[in-house]
Design a protein around this motif. Structure first.
Motif, PDB file in Angstrom:
ATOM      1  N   ALA A   1      -2.914   7.019   9.194  1.00 44.35           N
ATOM      2  CA  ALA A   1      -2.111   6.017   8.488  1.00 44.35           C
ATOM      3  C   ALA A   1      -3.088   5.121   7.738  1.00 44.35           C
ATOM      4  CB  ALA A   1      -1.298   5.199   9.479  1.00 44.35           C
ATOM      5  N   TYR A   2      -2.734   4.746   6.507  1.00 41.39           N
ATOM      6  CA  TYR A   2      -3.627   3.908   5.711  1.00 41.39           C
ATOM      7  C   TYR A   2      -2.993   2.565   5.397  1.00 41.39           C
ATOM      8  CZ  TYR A   2      -6.045   8.281   4.400  1.00 41.39           C
ATOM      9  OH  TYR A   2      -6.715   9.470   4.403  1.00 41.39           O
ATOM     10  N   VAL A   3      -3.814   1.540   5.388  1.00 42.00           N
ATOM     11  CA  VAL A   3      -3.450   0.311   4.697  1.00 42.00           C
ATOM     12  C   VAL A   3      -4.296   0.328   3.437  1.00 42.00           C
ATOM     13  CG1 VAL A   3      -3.423  -2.204   4.730  1.00 42.00           C
ATOM     14  CG2 VAL A   3      -2.942  -0.930   6.816  1.00 42.00           C
ATOM     15  N   PHE A   4      -3.641   0.500   2.292  1.00 40.47           N
ATOM     16  CA  PHE A   4      -4.349   0.732   1.045  1.00 40.47           C
ATOM     17  C   PHE A   4      -4.336  -0.562   0.243  1.00 40.47           C
ATOM     18  CE2 PHE A   4      -5.535   2.812  -2.824  1.00 40.47           C
ATOM     19  CZ  PHE A   4      -6.290   3.871  -2.372  1.00 40.47           C
ATOM     20  N   ILE A   5      -5.503  -1.224   0.200  1.00 41.34           N
ATOM     21  CA  ILE A   5      -5.582  -2.540  -0.435  1.00 41.34           C
ATOM     22  C   ILE A   5      -6.108  -2.375  -1.844  1.00 41.34           C
ATOM     23  CG2 ILE A   5      -6.690  -4.802  -0.283  1.00 41.34           C
ATOM     24  CD1 ILE A   5      -7.088  -3.797   2.796  1.00 41.34           C
ATOM     25  N   THR A   6      -5.365  -2.834  -2.835  1.00 40.10           N
ATOM     26  CA  THR A   6      -5.834  -2.659  -4.207  1.00 40.10           C
ATOM     27  C   THR A   6      -5.123  -3.618  -5.150  1.00 40.10           C
ATOM     28  OG1 THR A   6      -6.126  -1.078  -6.003  1.00 40.10           O
ATOM     29  CG2 THR A   6      -4.160  -0.839  -4.695  1.00 40.10           C
ATOM     30  N   HIS A   7      -5.751  -3.808  -6.320  1.00 37.86           N
ATOM     31  CA  HIS A   7      -5.079  -4.580  -7.355  1.00 37.86           C
ATOM     32  C   HIS A   7      -4.431  -3.644  -8.368  1.00 37.86           C
ATOM     33  CE1 HIS A   7      -8.828  -3.423  -9.242  1.00 37.86           C
ATOM     34  NE2 HIS A   7      -8.233  -3.633 -10.395  1.00 37.86           N
ATOM     35  N   ASP A   8      -4.661  -2.333  -8.193  1.00 38.01           N
ATOM     36  CA  ASP A   8      -4.235  -1.353  -9.194  1.00 38.01           C
ATOM     37  C   ASP A   8      -2.868  -0.776  -8.812  1.00 38.01           C
ATOM     38  OD1 ASP A   8      -3.866   0.785 -10.895  1.00 38.01           O
ATOM     39  OD2 ASP A   8      -5.985   1.315 -10.915  1.00 38.01           O
ATOM     40  N   LEU A   9      -1.839  -1.229  -9.528  1.00 40.32           N
ATOM     41  CA  LEU A   9      -0.478  -0.855  -9.157  1.00 40.32           C
ATOM     42  C   LEU A   9      -0.206   0.632  -9.327  1.00 40.32           C
ATOM     43  CD1 LEU A   9       1.086  -3.908 -10.887  1.00 40.32           C
ATOM     44  CD2 LEU A   9       1.238  -3.433  -8.464  1.00 40.32           C
ATOM     45  N   SER A  10      -0.840   1.267 -10.335  1.00 42.58           N
ATOM     46  CA  SER A  10      -0.531   2.678 -10.562  1.00 42.58           C
ATOM     47  C   SER A  10      -1.045   3.537  -9.407  1.00 42.58           C
ATOM     48  CB  SER A  10      -1.108   3.139 -11.895  1.00 42.58           C
ATOM     49  OG  SER A  10      -2.380   2.605 -12.089  1.00 42.58           O
ATOM     50  N   VAL A  11      -2.196   3.137  -8.844  1.00 43.61           N
ATOM     51  CA  VAL A  11      -2.730   3.874  -7.696  1.00 43.61           C
ATOM     52  C   VAL A  11      -1.803   3.701  -6.493  1.00 43.61           C
ATOM     53  CG1 VAL A  11      -4.630   3.952  -6.047  1.00 43.61           C
ATOM     54  CG2 VAL A  11      -5.117   3.810  -8.477  1.00 43.61           C
ATOM     55  N   VAL A  12      -1.325   2.466  -6.308  1.00 41.51           N
ATOM     56  CA  VAL A  12      -0.421   2.184  -5.194  1.00 41.51           C
ATOM     57  C   VAL A  12       0.835   3.047  -5.281  1.00 41.51           C
ATOM     58  CG1 VAL A  12       1.125   0.424  -4.299  1.00 41.51           C
ATOM     59  CG2 VAL A  12      -1.217  -0.144  -4.810  1.00 41.51           C
ATOM     60  N   ARG A  13       1.355   3.179  -6.490  1.00 42.76           N
ATOM     61  CA  ARG A  13       2.575   3.952  -6.654  1.00 42.76           C
ATOM     62  C   ARG A  13       2.367   5.401  -6.230  1.00 42.76           C
ATOM     63  NH1 ARG A  13       7.474   3.973 -10.832  1.00 42.76           N
ATOM     64  NH2 ARG A  13       8.756   4.839  -9.182  1.00 42.76           N
ATOM     65  N   HIS A  14       1.163   5.898  -6.502  1.00 43.78           N
ATOM     66  CA  HIS A  14       0.877   7.287  -6.165  1.00 43.78           C
ATOM     67  C   HIS A  14       0.764   7.521  -4.675  1.00 43.78           C
ATOM     68  CE1 HIS A  14       0.244   9.961  -9.555  1.00 43.78           C
ATOM     69  NE2 HIS A  14       0.048   8.862 -10.248  1.00 43.78           N
ATOM     70  N   ILE A  15       0.208   6.543  -3.974  1.00 47.29           N
ATOM     71  CA  ILE A  15      -0.237   6.858  -2.614  1.00 47.29           C
ATOM     72  C   ILE A  15       0.629   6.231  -1.516  1.00 47.29           C
ATOM     73  CG2 ILE A  15      -1.925   4.979  -2.340  1.00 47.29           C
ATOM     74  CD1 ILE A  15      -3.838   7.236  -1.270  1.00 47.29           C
ATOM     75  N   SER A  16       1.374   5.151  -1.828  1.00 47.16           N
ATOM     76  CA  SER A  16       1.991   4.386  -0.744  1.00 47.16           C
ATOM     77  C   SER A  16       3.425   4.798  -0.443  1.00 47.16           C
ATOM     78  CB  SER A  16       2.002   2.898  -1.091  1.00 47.16           C
ATOM     79  OG  SER A  16       0.754   2.491  -1.514  1.00 47.16           O
ATOM     80  N   ASP A  17       3.804   4.629   0.811  1.00 45.27           N
ATOM     81  CA  ASP A  17       5.203   4.757   1.202  1.00 45.27           C
ATOM     82  C   ASP A  17       5.906   3.409   1.091  1.00 45.27           C
ATOM     83  OD1 ASP A  17       5.139   7.562   2.187  1.00 45.27           O
ATOM     84  OD2 ASP A  17       3.615   6.713   3.498  1.00 45.27           O
TER      85      ASP A  17
END
Lengths: 360, 347
Positions: free
Chosen positions: A214-230
């Motif tokens: 399980a990941y907590v994916f911390i980023t400022h990049d919204l497009s990356v978040v959209r790809h990877i997060s549930d």
């Protein structure tokens, strides 16, 4: 672990009312001041899922992660990893627990020892926690390198000989060495070129499936978040202002800050960029050491009301899932039809459509 | 705010205004080499482009593509260890190579200016920002300190720094990242340059601040007719502000076109790969696209087309010779043997 509940139903990480307080360095007139970097943050991470923690610099997203891992002092609240409370654990017990929780940082050049061979960097946690030595250690490190897509010839290399993407793979190999349950990725792909970034995202996705991470994916990049997060949680000045399933956050963002953030994210499509309505926020993030009264976003918000400047909004449920902390969404009084009523509230509260559909 | 600029924009632009569409900056066949382990390594190879008044040209590429070296060459800022082998850089009708060091210093900051990714490294932490800007004005305009300081306050106001007269007396560390980048832009436009080169100007900034800075650059371009050369790896930024785009790969320019032609009538397979690799905020996807392989280093360039080893469309001819940059009747240029027959829409 907690009796009665089947282990699969229990979230792997539960953070309740997390607060992280930093002591500011003493300057002549403001000695001993405190700064609340993380203010009553709640989130839950399901087993094998990805939570995207989004925010701009100074929003407290990294401090929240460091607080949850108890890498910093001044942590209050509750952090339960697999049902075990971490806040208040002794140093020794914490060390045993930490093997289940690992972190990958933005710049692998500063997190890898430049004078250590890759074998030693990746092997260190195995020596400390599993007392592996000699051939067994080398075998395990080689296996880990295989998992991150690197051949055994890298065992004797130094970080300086590797590219940014390869160094990040090494950092990931070290993070997964102890079979953790949760990996915090703090801007782990932000410094990489797009093609390398995509390779690392693919790798992380693959490891998530094969190892059940399980990941907590911390980023400022919204497009990356959209790809990877549930699920996504949006932070502003130390607080989570909105959270919910990724699709809902991106398709119908509720909080004015989330809407501004999405409207500022650039889309590689010139016609779309020309046609879109953008919300350009005025000003910068307020000083976290001196937060405004009321809603922390009030000073930059286009929908600001009298009430926002005096009273801090409390999280309320949003149609489509998740919560938002904003006075545009009054705390729900019981509504007859729970499915349709909150939806109307959202529509009424969106003065500018952020049209996220792609132009033909 | 928005006071008309005093005097003419610059002699350079006036000289060029005979033909209104004459480019203010022309780079023609630029080649740059650095000393490597095995002799000279060509990091920029035969790069040509032109920028007109009020136009934004984006130079796009990944790290190592030669885009930053190209922009440094335009400024005459390449280190002495670099060898400028061939090509011309013409700024407002003057060949930059023909200028003495002293003359180059006159041009730099006055007719052509540059802003960088990290403003903190370009500002001197020990001096007030107003004085740093005033120094540039004095160097190029020969005005008194009083006039130069007034100009500094004026440009700080133009770039949207609140209470500019007070803030001119602040030191760089007292500004936030976005505000520092505004200070850099204020310094760059203080002498109304004909050309502004911006190397990854928003890469270090948060998205909401990035939107503010891009809006500011757009406004400067519209109000002062400045030509903007934007060096970036972010195709989102390109789609937002560029008029024309040059794509660089392994030191050479592989495609050059108007922004719409580049995105909607892509002619080079590398550009297609780059477009497909961009994660998009409005598209949910499972597996992001990855171009197979890696960009070759300048010391180990393939014999033919530099992209051929990674290209899905490569034929035998691609491994044999380097294709020329061919320009179509619509002004769309691509360095690919097969650009006429391939239908490359971003996948």
């Amino acid at each position: 672990m907690s009796s009665g509940v089947p282990i699969t139903a229990q979230p792997v990480l539960e953070v309740r009312d997390l607060e992280v307080e930093f002591r500011l360095r003493g300057r002549p007139l403001r000695r001993g001041r405190q700064m609340l970097a993380v203010n009553r943050v709640n989130f839950t991470l399901e087993r094998g899922k990805v939570l995207g923690l989004v925010g701009e610099s100074g929003s407290g997203k990294s401090s929240a992660a460091r607080g949850a891992m108890r890498l910093v002092d001044g942590v209050r609240g509750s952090v339960r990893l697999d049902g075990v409370e971490l806040v208040g654990l002794s140093r020794r017990d914490l060390r045993h627990r930490r093997r289940d929780m690992q972190m990958v940082f933005q710049d692998p050049y500063s997190s890898l020892d430049p004078s250590s061979q890759i074998r030693d960097s990746v092997g260190e946690p195995l020596i400390v926690h599993e007392q592996l030595r000699g051939g067994a250690l080398t075998d395990r490190v080689a296996e880990l390198l295989g998992l991150v897509g690197l051949s055994t010839q890298y065992l004797t290399r130094y970080p300086g000989e590797l590219s940014g993407g390869q160094r990040q793979r090494i950092a990931i190999a070290r993070a997964i060495a102890l079979n953790p349950k949760v990996v915090f990725c703090d801007e782990a792909v932000s410094a990489l070129d797009v093609s390398t970034q995509n390779q690392v995202i693919r790798l992380l996705k693959g490891l998530q499936e094969s190892l059940g991470l399980a990941y907590v994916f911390i980023t400022h990049d919204l497009s990356v978040v959209r790809h990877i997060s549930d699920r996504v949680a949006v932070m502003y000045l130390g607080q989570i202002v909105e959270s919910g399933p990724t699709g809902r956050i991106f398709e119908s963002p509720a909080h004015p800050y989330t809407r501004a953030l999405l409207s500022a994210a650039l889309v590689p499509d010139p016609a779309y960029q020309r046609a879109r309505t953008r919300i350009v926020l005025q000003g910068d993030l307020p000083d976290p050491a001196n937060p405004p009264a009321g809603c922390s976003f009030a000073g930059r918000c286009g929908d600001v009301m009298e009430r926002c400047r005096v009273e801090a909004p409390q999280p309320t449920p949003v149609a489509g899932g998740g919560e938002v902390a904003c006075h545009l969404y009054p705390v729900a009084v019981p509504v007859p039809d729970p499915a349709s009523a909150p939806q109307r509230v959202i529509e009424a509260a969106r003065p500018q459509a952020v049209g996220l559909e792609r132009n033909p | 705010m928005n006071r008309p600029v005093n005097g003419t924009i610059t002699g350079v632009v006036d000289g060029a205004s005979a033909g209104a569409a004459a480019p203010v900056l022309v780079v023609d066949g630029l080649c740059v080499e650095f000393a490597g382990k095995a002799g000279w390594e060509r990091v920029v190879d035969d790069v040509s482009f032109a920028v007109r008044r009020g136009e934004t040209l984006a130079i796009v590429g990944e790290s190592g593509s030669g885009k930053s070296v190209t922009s440094l060459a335009c400024m005459g800022l390449l280190p002495a260890s670099a060898c400028h082998r061939a090509g011309r850089i013409v700024l407002g009708g003057t060949d930059v190579a023909s200028l003495s060091r002293r003359q180059l210093e006159d041009v730099r900051g006055d007719e052509i200016a540059m802003i960088f990714q990290e403003p903190m490294t370009s500002l001197d932490p020990a001096f007030r920002v107003g004085d740093q800007i005033a120094e540039v004005v004095r160097r190029h305009r020969g005005t008194s300190w009083r006039q130069a300081r007034a100009r500094a306050v004026e440009v700080l106001d133009i770039v949207g720094i609140p209470r500019a007269a007070d803030r001119a007396r602040s030191y760089p560390h007292e500004f936030s990242g976005g505000m520092r980048q505004r200070v850099m832009i204020a310094m760059a436009i203080s002498c109304e340059p004909a050309v502004l080169i911006a190397d990854e100007p928003t890469t270090a900034l948060d998205v909401t601040i990035q939107a503010q800075v891009l809006d500011l650059l757009r406004r400067m371009k519209a109000e002062f007719g400045m030509a903007l050369v934007l060096v970036t790896h972010d195709l989102g930024v390109v789609a937002d502000v560029a008029d024309r785009v040059a794509v660089m790969y392994a030191g050479s320019m592989v495609e050059e076109a108007s922004v719409d032609d580049l995105f909607y009538r892509t002619a080079h397979p590398y550009t297609q790969g780059l477009l497909s690799s961009m994660p998009q905020v409005h598209v949910a996807g499972e597996q992001p696209y990855v171009i197979p392989g890696r960009m070759p280093s300048p010391s180990a360039l393939p014999p033919g087309c530099r992209f051929a080893p990674r290209c899905a469309y490569a034929i035998d001819a691609c491994d044999e010779g380097l294709p020329a940059l061919r320009r179509s009747s619509t002004g769309h240029a691509a360095r690919c043997f097969r650009s006429d027959e391939l239908e490359l829409y971003p996948t």
